[in-house]
Scaffold this active site. Structure first.
Site, PDB file in Angstrom:
ATOM      1  N   LYS A  74       4.067 -43.845 -28.000  1.00  0.00           N
ATOM      2  CA  LYS A  74       4.857 -43.219 -26.937  1.00  0.00           C
ATOM      3  C   LYS A  74       6.329 -43.105 -27.348  1.00  0.00           C
ATOM      4  O   LYS A  74       6.757 -43.708 -28.348  1.00  0.00           O
ATOM      5  CB  LYS A  74       4.709 -44.048 -25.656  1.00  0.00           C
ATOM      6  CG  LYS A  74       3.276 -44.105 -25.125  1.00  0.00           C
ATOM      7  CD  LYS A  74       3.205 -44.954 -23.864  1.00  0.00           C
ATOM      8  CE  LYS A  74       1.782 -45.070 -23.351  1.00  0.00           C
ATOM      9  NZ  LYS A  74       1.708 -45.870 -22.111  1.00  0.00           N
ATOM     10  N   TYR A 114      -2.301 -37.533 -18.358  1.00  0.00           N
ATOM     11  CA  TYR A 114      -2.444 -38.626 -17.385  1.00  0.00           C
ATOM     12  C   TYR A 114      -2.991 -38.137 -16.040  1.00  0.00           C
ATOM     13  O   TYR A 114      -2.745 -38.759 -15.008  1.00  0.00           O
ATOM     14  CB  TYR A 114      -1.095 -39.319 -17.184  1.00  0.00           C
ATOM     15  CG  TYR A 114      -0.732 -40.258 -18.313  1.00  0.00           C
ATOM     16  CD1 TYR A 114      -1.545 -41.348 -18.628  1.00  0.00           C
ATOM     17  CD2 TYR A 114       0.431 -40.078 -19.058  1.00  0.00           C
ATOM     18  CE1 TYR A 114      -1.218 -42.223 -19.652  1.00  0.00           C
ATOM     19  CE2 TYR A 114       0.766 -40.955 -20.097  1.00  0.00           C
ATOM     20  CZ  TYR A 114      -0.074 -42.030 -20.373  1.00  0.00           C
ATOM     21  OH  TYR A 114       0.252 -42.897 -21.392  1.00  0.00           O
ATOM     22  N   THR A 156      -2.594 -53.455 -20.481  1.00  0.00           N
ATOM     23  CA  THR A 156      -1.652 -52.411 -20.031  1.00  0.00           C
ATOM     24  C   THR A 156      -0.262 -52.990 -19.777  1.00  0.00           C
ATOM     25  O   THR A 156       0.745 -52.424 -20.206  1.00  0.00           O
ATOM     26  CB  THR A 156      -2.194 -51.757 -18.735  1.00  0.00           C
ATOM     27  OG1 THR A 156      -3.481 -51.205 -19.006  1.00  0.00           O
ATOM     28  CG2 THR A 156      -1.254 -50.681 -18.229  1.00  0.00           C
ATOM     29  N   ASN A 177       5.353 -49.495 -22.661  1.00  0.00           N
ATOM     30  CA  ASN A 177       4.397 -50.310 -23.414  1.00  0.00           C
ATOM     31  C   ASN A 177       3.983 -49.699 -24.753  1.00  0.00           C
ATOM     32  O   ASN A 177       2.942 -50.041 -25.311  1.00  0.00           O
ATOM     33  CB  ASN A 177       3.191 -50.685 -22.544  1.00  0.00           C
ATOM     34  CG  ASN A 177       2.424 -49.472 -22.059  1.00  0.00           C
ATOM     35  OD1 ASN A 177       2.715 -48.346 -22.461  1.00  0.00           O
ATOM     36  ND2 ASN A 177       1.428 -49.690 -21.211  1.00  0.00           N
ATOM     37  N   HIS A 180      -0.637 -45.774 -26.528  1.00  0.00           N
ATOM     38  CA  HIS A 180      -1.758 -45.351 -25.679  1.00  0.00           C
ATOM     39  C   HIS A 180      -3.042 -45.404 -26.498  1.00  0.00           C
ATOM     40  O   HIS A 180      -3.033 -45.099 -27.687  1.00  0.00           O
ATOM     41  CB  HIS A 180      -1.555 -43.910 -25.181  1.00  0.00           C
ATOM     42  CG  HIS A 180      -2.813 -43.336 -24.594  1.00  0.00           C
ATOM     43  ND1 HIS A 180      -3.171 -43.529 -23.279  1.00  0.00           N
ATOM     44  CD2 HIS A 180      -3.837 -42.626 -25.165  1.00  0.00           C
ATOM     45  CE1 HIS A 180      -4.347 -42.955 -23.051  1.00  0.00           C
ATOM     46  NE2 HIS A 180      -4.766 -42.399 -24.184  1.00  0.00           N
ATOM     47  N   GLU A 191      -9.653 -36.621 -24.440  1.00  0.00           N
ATOM     48  CA  GLU A 191      -8.277 -36.665 -24.959  1.00  0.00           C
ATOM     49  C   GLU A 191      -8.179 -36.027 -26.341  1.00  0.00           C
ATOM     50  O   GLU A 191      -7.208 -35.320 -26.634  1.00  0.00           O
ATOM     51  CB  GLU A 191      -7.796 -38.116 -24.991  1.00  0.00           C
ATOM     52  CG  GLU A 191      -7.570 -38.674 -23.582  1.00  0.00           C
ATOM     53  CD  GLU A 191      -7.338 -40.173 -23.527  1.00  0.00           C
ATOM     54  OE1 GLU A 191      -7.139 -40.688 -22.412  1.00  0.00           O
ATOM     55  OE2 GLU A 191      -7.354 -40.832 -24.585  1.00  0.00           O
TER      56      GLU A 191
END
Ligand code: DAT
Ligand code: MG
Length: 216
Positions: A74, A114, A156, A177, A180, A191
């Site tokens: 991310k 998402y 998570t 975090n 993914h 995805e």
């Protein structure tokens, strides 16, 4: 490379599902032959590429050494210089990198990725964050890569992540975090189809494959 064309393709894939995504020429030929032979569209739509004699669907073959997972670093992971560290963990584990690109997601792409969380109170912040800068989008392949990949990422919420996991070692806040990972075979296929066209996935045999797997 990742301009409006990609956005249109990603949007269209998200709306229509990856069965309608653009096909590489070889894949189109396979599809045409399949239709001519009277095979169902559902069967031909998953035919993607081959490694040796094996036919590997775009979304991978869960439960085999050709299982695939969508893993992303991310914007916080990029800003914090963690690209090499995160890739190294998957590489050293023995998983095979079959697709990789650096891309700044548009808010539409972030929201599409998402989509299952669209009713959550944190959705707006999540979309803003995920589209705030470049992310590294990847597909990793190997036995149990979906479940093991999630274990390598950690929980998570980094506060609940074990030391030794990526989030346990490098993150503090649930909204930052750093990585993914697909949470199951269905989301992995969805995805991978959302982020990559079949021609962006590479089938190759690592030189040390027989040192990682007793049977391939
Ligand atoms: P994961 O990324 O582990 O699959 P998820 O799919 O439930 O977790 O949520 C996606 C991301 O949304 C997650 O990585 C971070 C963010 N998120 C989840 N719960 C959150 C919360 N309570 N507050 C803020 N962000 C949250
Ligand atoms: Mg998730």
């Amino acid at each position: 490379m990742f301009g409006r064309g990609f956005v249109r393709a990603a949007r269209s894939k998200f709306v229509k599902g990856f069965a309608s995504s653009a096909r590489a020429p070889a894949v189109r030929r396979i599809g045409a032959l399949g239709l001519a032979a009277g095979l169902t569209l559902a069967m031909t739509s998953t035919v993607a590429l081959t490694e040796g004699k094996k036919t590997i669907p775009h979304g991978g073959l869960p439960g085999t050494p050709y299982e695939r997972s969508f893993i992303a670093i991310k914007p916080d992971g990029i800003q914090r210089g963690l690209i090499g560290e995160i890739i190294a963990r998957f590489e050293k584990k023995g998983f095979k990198l079959v697709a990789l690109k650096l891309i700044t997601p548009t808010p539409e792409i972030a929201a599409g990725h998402y989509d299952d969380l669209k009713d959550k109170p944190f959705f707006g912040g999540l979309v803003n964050f995920f589209s705030s800068g470049p992310v590294v989008a990847m597909v990793w392949e190997g036995s149990n890569v979906i479940k093991t990949g999630r274990q390598m990422l950690g929980a998570t919420n980094p506060a609940a992540s074990m030391p030794g996991t990526i989030r346990g070692d490098y993150a503090i806040d649930v909204g930052r975090n750093v990585c993914h990972g697909s949470d199951g075979p269905e989301s992995a296929a969805k995805e991978i189809g959302f982020w990559f066209s079949p021609s962006e996935l590479y089938n190759w045999t690592p030189a040390d494959a027989t040192w990682k797997y007793e049977k391939l």
